[in-house]
Scaffold this motif. Structure first.
Motif, PDB file in Angstrom:
ATOM      1  N   LEU A  63      19.847  -8.927  51.684  1.00  0.00           N
ATOM      2  CA  LEU A  63      20.842  -8.916  52.758  1.00  0.00           C
ATOM      3  C   LEU A  63      20.221  -8.430  54.061  1.00  0.00           C
ATOM      4  O   LEU A  63      20.437  -9.024  55.126  1.00  0.00           O
ATOM      5  N   VAL A  73      29.369  -9.032  52.507  1.00  0.00           N
ATOM      6  CA  VAL A  73      29.541  -9.666  51.200  1.00  0.00           C
ATOM      7  C   VAL A  73      31.012 -10.008  50.977  1.00  0.00           C
ATOM      8  O   VAL A  73      31.884  -9.154  51.090  1.00  0.00           O
ATOM      9  N   THR A  76      31.051 -11.703  44.792  1.00  0.00           N
ATOM     10  CA  THR A  76      29.963 -11.336  43.892  1.00  0.00           C
ATOM     11  C   THR A  76      30.250 -11.888  42.503  1.00  0.00           C
ATOM     12  O   THR A  76      31.394 -12.118  42.127  1.00  0.00           O
ATOM     13  N   VAL A 122      25.367 -12.633  45.041  1.00  0.00           N
ATOM     14  CA  VAL A 122      26.382 -12.430  46.073  1.00  0.00           C
ATOM     15  C   VAL A 122      26.417 -13.591  47.056  1.00  0.00           C
ATOM     16  O   VAL A 122      25.457 -14.333  47.201  1.00  0.00           O
ATOM     17  N   ALA A 124      27.496 -13.907  51.127  1.00  0.00           N
ATOM     18  CA  ALA A 124      27.789 -13.079  52.309  1.00  0.00           C
ATOM     19  C   ALA A 124      27.954 -13.974  53.523  1.00  0.00           C
ATOM     20  O   ALA A 124      27.372 -15.061  53.598  1.00  0.00           O
TER      21      ALA A 124
END
Length: 126
Positions: A63, A73, A76, A122, A124
């Motif tokens: 990230l 995020v 997930t 994840v 984002a």
């Protein structure tokens, strides 16, 4: 739309033909991360909390490379080999967020790469 490959030296190298993440527009798709240490190459598996923390640190490194953090995020996915570990995984996972939690699913699987006990991916958005 252009696809930009995101790679972080602070996350373990992919173990197959995939990227750490792909940035498409403002959306970052992060591949599932396990508890492999980027520097030593060792799996951090002394207990499920240590393992989950390392997974989340690896996600954080990716990230960060993309100019984002956990506030970006939105989704997930948690894969674990034993749902009996869910409370411990959830405790560590939750410590990386400060409210406005992302959507999520958690699924039990038979086996994960490198004999990991937990893997997290994840999505984002900037």
């Amino acid at each position: 739309m252009e696809k930009k490959i995101i790679t972080s030296a602070n996350a373990p190298a992919p173990i197959g033909p995939y990227s750490h993440a792909n940035l498409i527009g403002n959306t970052l798709y992060v591949s599932g991360q396990v508890a492999k240490d980027a520097k030593s190459g060792e799996m951090m598996q002394s207990d499920i909390k240590v393992e989950t923390r390392k997974v989340m640190e690896n996600v954080h490194a990716i990230l960060t490379e993309a100019g984002m953090d956990f506030t970006n995020v939105v989704k997930t996915t948690i894969f674990c080999v034993d749902l009996g570990d869910f409370a411990a995984i959830n405790e560590v996972y939750g410590s990386f967020f400060t409210g406005n939690y992302p959507a999520r699913e958690t699924v039990q699987v038979v086996k994960l790469p490198l004999n990991a006990n937990v893997e997290i991916s994840v999505l984002a958005v900037k």
